[in-house]
Design a protein around this motif. Structure first.
Motif, PDB file in Angstrom:
ATOM      1  N   VAL A 223      -0.916   5.124  -4.821  1.00 22.12           N
ATOM      2  CA  VAL A 223      -2.029   3.537  -5.145  1.00 22.12           C
ATOM      3  C   VAL A 223      -1.472   3.297  -4.478  1.00 22.12           C
ATOM      4  O   VAL A 223      -2.596   2.532  -3.780  1.00 22.12           O
ATOM      5  CB  VAL A 223      -2.055   3.476  -6.714  1.00 22.12           C
ATOM      6  N   SER A 224      -0.666   2.844  -4.939  1.00 22.64           N
ATOM      7  CA  SER A 224       0.609   1.621  -3.770  1.00 22.64           C
ATOM      8  C   SER A 224       0.383   1.355  -1.965  1.00 22.64           C
ATOM      9  O   SER A 224      -0.517   0.893  -1.300  1.00 22.64           O
ATOM     10  CB  SER A 224       1.358   1.327  -4.273  1.00 22.64           C
TER      11      SER A 224
ATOM     12  N   PHE B  39       3.383  -2.564   0.754  1.00 24.87           N
ATOM     13  CA  PHE B  39       2.886  -1.861   0.474  1.00 24.87           C
ATOM     14  C   PHE B  39       3.746  -0.384  -0.101  1.00 24.87           C
ATOM     15  O   PHE B  39       3.850   0.303  -0.333  1.00 24.87           O
ATOM     16  CB  PHE B  39       1.338  -1.683   0.649  1.00 24.87           C
TER      17      PHE B  39
ATOM     18  N   PHE C 114      -5.563   0.726   2.722  1.00 30.57           N
ATOM     19  CA  PHE C 114      -7.046   0.441   2.912  1.00 30.57           C
ATOM     20  C   PHE C 114      -7.038  -0.964   3.776  1.00 30.57           C
ATOM     21  O   PHE C 114      -8.111  -1.290   4.713  1.00 30.57           O
ATOM     22  CB  PHE C 114      -7.382   0.664   1.828  1.00 30.57           C
ATOM     23  N   LEU C 115      -6.196  -1.927   3.234  1.00 29.38           N
ATOM     24  CA  LEU C 115      -6.118  -3.497   4.105  1.00 29.38           C
ATOM     25  C   LEU C 115      -5.502  -3.540   5.337  1.00 29.38           C
ATOM     26  O   LEU C 115      -6.658  -4.018   6.025  1.00 29.38           O
ATOM     27  CB  LEU C 115      -4.984  -4.292   3.184  1.00 29.38           C
TER      28      LEU C 115
ATOM     29  N   PHE D 171      -1.963   4.250  -0.635  1.00 24.24           N
ATOM     30  CA  PHE D 171      -3.134   4.091  -0.218  1.00 24.24           C
ATOM     31  C   PHE D 171      -3.901   2.758  -0.619  1.00 24.24           C
ATOM     32  O   PHE D 171      -4.555   2.200   1.178  1.00 24.24           O
ATOM     33  CB  PHE D 171      -4.021   4.444  -1.027  1.00 24.24           C
ATOM     34  N   TYR D 172      -3.269   1.629  -1.152  1.00 20.58           N
ATOM     35  CA  TYR D 172      -4.013   0.290  -0.884  1.00 20.58           C
ATOM     36  C   TYR D 172      -4.081  -0.688  -0.256  1.00 20.58           C
ATOM     37  O   TYR D 172      -4.445  -1.564   0.403  1.00 20.58           O
ATOM     38  CB  TYR D 172      -3.789  -0.797  -2.192  1.00 20.58           C
TER      39      TYR D 172
END
Length: 362
Positions: free
Chosen positions: A335-336, A155, A342-343, A338-339
């Protein structure tokens, strides 16, 4: 958990509970001032140049010249620590000599970054410079990988690639974005200076995080403010030397009289610029303290659309198709990234303990 919460509400707040509430308040306050500073301060800097300002070293100085404002929260913190110290002697300051030296070096780097950014902003529309500055998220990820051993994920790699493509697209569409009366040479100077500012700031953020991690003392929010004060002071010293060499101090009164806003508004613009840039820097180091260097980069990236819209509304800047594609790529990269973060968040341990507000400070 709900029963326990109800019981706590019925009891008088303990010292630990008050500290927890204070921590959340400081966290919310920190991110609020960072949002305000990040979104508004570039607009004020551009307004300075649009209304007749030409002094690049002065505009650089304004970005950190508001450092004395940090004495306000430091005085409040000192009074709080003294009141809660139980009669024990209270240290006037917490920063140690090695940490002071590290912040001095960081301050000079920030001063150089201020000049690069101000130089670029003098020739670029806000909407363009904001997208270029967003690439610092990719540089932050790259330098964080080497400096603080931040893990690279698919990501984060995707985010870096997307942000880089966006910067290239902006460069290819420069002719349609260049302000009237400005040469290609000056535009590209501004373009590459802004990009250099993004690279340098992407290098500075992991260094600040490393400084927190290597500090041989409890890193409290009070200490974070002291560190920012030191960095702001030496960044201002760096820019002050540039102003002296460039005779900016002698040019300010003349520039104020010739400003399209009027003399009084000119000085108001300078004052508010200094205040809001201090919001940005204090919010940034606070974001690193409560999260990481990459979290600070993420917040800056997510505010790009806000700055873009404000620039188009107030300055009537053109918003070409190429700029729209670059913005879309920047948001996609955000967004990529941040995702991915988050993971990974549940697997990472913080470098500093946000729970230590003033522990061991007395």
């Amino acid at each position: 958990m709900e029963v326990e919460s109800q019981q706590q509400q019925q009891q008088p707040p303990t010292k630990n509970q008050i500290s927890k509430h204070l921590r959340w308040f400081l966290m919310a306050l920190n991110f609020t001032i960072m949002v305000i500073g990040t979104a508004v301060s570039p607009l004020l800097l551009r307004l300075y140049f649009l209304k007749g300002g030409t002094r690049k070293w002065l505009s650089s100085w304004l970005q950190t010249g508001g450092w004395p404002l940090l004495f306000i929260p430091l005085v409040i913190s000192y009074a709080h620590r003294r009141r809660c110290g139980g009669g024990r002697p209270t240290k006037l300051y917490l920063i140690t000599p090695p940490l002071f030296l590290s912040c001095t070096v960081l301050g000079f780097l920030v001063g150089l970054d201020d000049f690069l950014y101000a130089y670029g902003m003098s020739y670029l529309p806000v909407s363009t410079s904001s997208i270029l500055i967003s690439t610092q998220l990719g540089f932050t990820a790259l330098f964080a990988f080497f400096i603080v051993k931040q893990k690279f994920t698919s990501f984060s790699v995707n985010a870096v690639v997307l942000l880089s493509i966006g910067a290239v697209i902006l460069g290819l569409h420069a002719s349609g974005d260049r302000p009237k009366g400005e040469s290609n040479t000056l535009y590209y100077w501004g373009f590459f200076m802004t990009l250099a500012a993004a690279v340098l700031y992407g290098f500075i953020l992991p260094l600040v995080e490393l400084t927190y991690a290597k500090a041989k003392q409890v890193v409290s929010y009070t200490l974070v403010i002291e560190m920012q004060l030191v960095m702001g002071f030496f960044a201002t010293v760096f820019c002050t030397v540039g102003m002296l060499v460039n005779n900016d101090f002698h040019a300010i009164p003349r520039e104020a009289q010739e400003c399209e806003l009027g003399e009084l508004r000119y000085y108001e613009l300078l004052i508010w610029s200094a205040i809001l840039w201090q919001f940005f820097f204090l919010g940034t180091v606070g974001a690193i303290f409560y999260g990481s260097a990459l979290l600070a980069g993420i917040i800056m990236a997510v505010l790009i659309p806000v700055t873009e819209v404000l620039a188009v509304v107030f300055f009537h800047e053109p918003f070409s198709g190429g700029k729209g594609v670059a913005l879309a790529l920047a948001l996609w990269g955000f967004v990529s990234y941040f995702y991915g973060e988050f993971l990974e968040s549940k697997k990472k341990k913080p470098l500093v303990d946000p729970g230590h507000l003033d522990s061991g400070n007395n």
